[in-house]
Design an enzyme around this catalytic site. Structure first.
Site, PDB file in Angstrom:
ATOM      1  N   GLU A 202      42.450  32.522   9.157  1.00 15.22           N
ATOM      2  CA  GLU A 202      42.590  31.250   8.446  1.00 15.22           C
ATOM      3  C   GLU A 202      43.599  30.304   9.088  1.00 15.22           C
ATOM      4  O   GLU A 202      43.378  29.099   9.125  1.00 15.22           O
ATOM      5  CB  GLU A 202      42.974  31.497   6.971  1.00 15.22           C
TER       6      GLU A 202
ATOM      7  N   GLU B 233      38.172  39.774   3.032  1.00 16.28           N
ATOM      8  CA  GLU B 233      38.593  39.726   1.619  1.00 16.28           C
ATOM      9  C   GLU B 233      37.527  40.346   0.719  1.00 16.28           C
ATOM     10  O   GLU B 233      37.839  41.051  -0.244  1.00 16.28           O
ATOM     11  CB  GLU B 233      38.889  38.279   1.216  1.00 16.28           C
TER      12      GLU B 233
ATOM     13  N   GLY C  78      37.238  35.398   4.648  1.00 16.68           N
ATOM     14  CA  GLY C  78      36.623  35.776   3.375  1.00 16.68           C
ATOM     15  C   GLY C  78      35.785  37.046   3.467  1.00 16.68           C
ATOM     16  O   GLY C  78      35.583  37.727   2.458  1.00 16.68           O
TER      17      GLY C  78
ATOM     18  N   ALA D 285      34.452  32.514   4.787  1.00 19.23           N
ATOM     19  CA  ALA D 285      33.903  31.468   3.919  1.00 19.23           C
ATOM     20  C   ALA D 285      33.184  30.462   4.806  1.00 19.23           C
ATOM     21  O   ALA D 285      33.498  30.336   5.992  1.00 19.23           O
ATOM     22  CB  ALA D 285      35.041  30.791   3.159  1.00 19.23           C
TER      23      ALA D 285
HETATM   24  N1  CO8 Z   1      31.320  29.364   8.416  1.00 18.77           N
HETATM   25  C1  CO8 Z   1      30.241  28.649   8.783  1.00 18.77           C
HETATM   26  N2  CO8 Z   1      29.512  28.925   9.882  1.00 18.77           N
HETATM   27  C2  CO8 Z   1      29.901  29.965  10.640  1.00 18.77           C
HETATM   28  C3  CO8 Z   1      31.028  30.750  10.322  1.00 18.77           C
HETATM   29  C4  CO8 Z   1      31.753  30.418   9.144  1.00 18.77           C
HETATM   30  N3  CO8 Z   1      32.822  31.126   8.742  1.00 18.77           N
HETATM   31  N4  CO8 Z   1      31.170  31.697  11.272  1.00 18.77           N
HETATM   32  C5  CO8 Z   1      30.173  31.513  12.154  1.00 18.77           C
HETATM   33  N5  CO8 Z   1      29.400  30.474  11.782  1.00 18.77           N
HETATM   34  C6  CO8 Z   1      28.222  29.934  12.453  1.00 18.77           C
HETATM   35  C7  CO8 Z   1      28.619  29.181  13.715  1.00 18.77           C
HETATM   36  O1  CO8 Z   1      29.018  27.861  13.415  1.00 18.77           O
HETATM   37  C8  CO8 Z   1      27.321  29.217  14.512  1.00 18.77           C
HETATM   38  O2  CO8 Z   1      26.447  28.245  13.989  1.00 18.77           O
HETATM   39  P1  CO8 Z   1      25.478  27.393  14.996  1.00 18.77           P
HETATM   40  O3  CO8 Z   1      24.607  28.424  15.623  1.00 18.77           O
HETATM   41  O4  CO8 Z   1      24.767  26.494  14.054  1.00 18.77           O
HETATM   42  O5  CO8 Z   1      26.403  26.739  15.966  1.00 18.77           O
HETATM   43  C9  CO8 Z   1      26.744  30.601  14.139  1.00 18.77           C
HETATM   44  O6  CO8 Z   1      27.401  30.987  12.931  1.00 18.77           O
HETATM   45  C10 CO8 Z   1      27.007  31.632  15.202  1.00 18.77           C
HETATM   46  O7  CO8 Z   1      28.401  31.648  15.459  1.00 18.77           O
HETATM   47  P2  CO8 Z   1      28.991  31.618  16.959  1.00 18.77           P
HETATM   48  O8  CO8 Z   1      28.075  30.870  17.872  1.00 18.77           O
HETATM   49  O9  CO8 Z   1      30.397  31.174  16.869  1.00 18.77           O
HETATM   50  O10 CO8 Z   1      28.888  33.171  17.326  1.00 18.77           O
HETATM   51  P3  CO8 Z   1      29.828  34.017  18.293  1.00 18.77           P
HETATM   52  O11 CO8 Z   1      29.187  35.348  18.425  1.00 18.77           O
HETATM   53  O12 CO8 Z   1      30.152  33.254  19.539  1.00 18.77           O
HETATM   54  O13 CO8 Z   1      31.224  34.175  17.488  1.00 18.77           O
HETATM   55  C11 CO8 Z   1      32.558  34.619  15.500  1.00 18.77           C
HETATM   56  C12 CO8 Z   1      31.242  34.900  16.279  1.00 18.77           C
HETATM   57  C13 CO8 Z   1      33.735  35.208  16.288  1.00 18.77           C
HETATM   58  C14 CO8 Z   1      32.433  35.295  14.164  1.00 18.77           C
HETATM   59  C15 CO8 Z   1      32.757  33.074  15.360  1.00 18.77           C
HETATM   60  O14 CO8 Z   1      31.568  32.532  14.816  1.00 18.77           O
HETATM   61  C16 CO8 Z   1      33.910  32.687  14.479  1.00 18.77           C
HETATM   62  O15 CO8 Z   1      35.054  32.706  14.912  1.00 18.77           O
HETATM   63  N6  CO8 Z   1      33.603  32.302  13.212  1.00 18.77           N
HETATM   64  C17 CO8 Z   1      34.594  31.761  12.294  1.00 18.77           C
HETATM   65  C18 CO8 Z   1      35.486  32.869  11.771  1.00 18.77           C
HETATM   66  C19 CO8 Z   1      36.500  32.294  10.823  1.00 18.77           C
HETATM   67  O16 CO8 Z   1      37.323  31.472  11.171  1.00 18.77           O
HETATM   68  N7  CO8 Z   1      36.436  32.771   9.582  1.00 18.77           N
HETATM   69  C20 CO8 Z   1      37.356  32.366   8.550  1.00 18.77           C
HETATM   70  C21 CO8 Z   1      36.782  31.259   7.765  1.00 18.77           C
HETATM   71  S1  CO8 Z   1      37.956  30.623   6.590  1.00 18.77           S
HETATM   72  C22 CO8 Z   1      37.921  31.732   5.352  1.00 18.77           C
HETATM   73  O17 CO8 Z   1      37.176  32.675   5.349  1.00 18.77           O
HETATM   74  C23 CO8 Z   1      38.860  31.449   4.232  1.00 18.77           C
HETATM   75  C24 CO8 Z   1      38.498  32.264   3.003  1.00 18.77           C
HETATM   76  C25 CO8 Z   1      39.170  31.736   1.806  1.00 18.77           C
HETATM   77  C26 CO8 Z   1      38.570  30.451   1.395  1.00 18.77           C
HETATM   78  C27 CO8 Z   1      39.216  29.961   0.165  1.00 18.77           C
HETATM   79  C28 CO8 Z   1      38.443  28.859  -0.467  1.00 18.77           C
HETATM   80  C29 CO8 Z   1      39.037  27.528  -0.333  1.00 18.77           C
END
Ligand code: CO8
Length: 257
Positions: free
Chosen positions: A133, A113, A110, A65
């Site tokens: 999460e 999911e 997400g 998400a």
């Molecule tokens: N949301 C928003 N932006 C994101 C997300 C995300 N989930 N994942 C990556 N991005 C963005 C980064 O902020 C970055 O943006 P910018 O270039 O502007 O800084 C861009 O994408 C590239 O990401 P990275 O530089 O981090 O790229 P890497 O190759 O170094 O890493 C990863 C890739 C491993 C995927 C890393 O980006 C990461 O860990 N992302 C977050 C993963 C995460 O925690 N996902 C879970 C999110 S919570 C969720 O999904 C809950 C679902 C249920 C919600 C219920 C509703 C309330």
């Protein structure tokens, strides 16, 4: 609707839907859910589409998400955002046609999911899976706590949910989270082959397999058996698919559905 995030291509009965927000790793925002809900309605109404495939653009399938959208939500808004995603991913299971996830890269939070809402999952050797999460002080909100243990069993599900460990495709295959793994350059070709197998089958039979399995899992074994018998029966009778398929077999020709 003017689609900004979802690109859809329909060929030979297969709709390939590509999620494209590569700058945010295809993270799921409100716009995504609105587009997906509309697309599900459109694809469900299109009788030429027999299978839907969902994949991601770039190095992510979906990295979760959208954290930037979620960070300022209050409790009520968080709950609504959870319900929004739950409804969208449950809608895949209610479609008559199979929905396949072709997981090209990160399928986190997400994103996993979303994949679990599909009927089955195919993955690239480069795909990475996790429910991170708890790293963010959150729990899954799009039915991950419910679908993951149903797919992997409780031990693997709680391992993933409690540790936030990111696993590779081979571990995902072992856990039953994905059904097949392919080299990255083969993923879409092999996905289309598998989708093509389904396109060739009787569409009513395909619809009923999905319905009986999904509804059966939500009910008791006995109720599931009754549903199976009832749906089995509907495929007989003049002009129905069972007659068409069995007659074609006996006449040593391909069925014309
Ligand atoms: N949301 C928003 N932006 C994101 C997300 C995300 N989930 N994942 C990556 N991005 C963005 C980064 O902020 C970055 O943006 P910018 O270039 O502007 O800084 C861009 O994408 C590239 O990401 P990275 O530089 O981090 O790229 P890497 O190759 O170094 O890493 C990863 C890739 C491993 C995927 C890393 O980006 C990461 O860990 N992302 C977050 C993963 C995460 O925690 N996902 C879970 C999110 S919570 C969720 O999904 C809950 C679902 C249920 C919600 C219920 C509703 C309330």
């Amino acid at each position: 609707m003017n689609y900004e995030i979802l690109n859809t291509e329909i060929n030979d009965g297969i709709a390939v839907v590509t999620i494209s927000r590569p700058k945010a790793m295809n993270a799921l925002n409100t716009r995504f859910f609105n587009e997906m809900d509309q697309l599900v309605v459109e694809i469900s109404a299109n009788k030429d589409v027999k299978v839907m495939v969902i994949t991601g653009d770039g190095k992510a399938f979906v990295a979760g998400a959208d954290i930037a959208e979620m960070v300022n939500k209050n409790s009520e808004e968080g709950k609504s955002f959870s319900e929004l995603g739950q409804n969208t991913f449950s809608s895949f299971g209610k479609m008559d046609i199979p929905v396949i996830a072709a997981i090209n890269g990160f399928a986190l939070g997400g994103g996993l999911e979303l994949a679990m809402g599909c009927d089955f999952r195919l993955a690239s050797t480069k795909a990475k899976f996790g429910q991170p999460e708890v790293n963010l002080g959150l729990i899954p909100g799009y039915a991950g706590t419910q679908r993951l243990p149903r797919l992997t069993g409780m031990g693997d599900a709680l391992y993933l949910l409690l540790t936030a460990d990111m696993i590779g495709a081979q571990d995902a295959l072992r856990m039953g989270l994905v059904q097949k793994v392919f080299e990255p350059e083969e993923l879409m070709k092999e996905t289309m082959k598998i989708a093509g197998l389904i396109v060739a089958k009787g569409p009513q039979a395909i619809k009923k397999v999905k319905k009986v399995v999904r509804e059966g899992l939500e009910s008791s074994f006995c109720e599931g058996e009754k549903l199976e018998a009832q749906e089995f029966g509907t495929l007989f009778g003049e002009g129905n698919e069972g007659k068409v398929g069995m007659t074609a077999f006996l006449e040593k020709r391909k069925p014309e559905w």
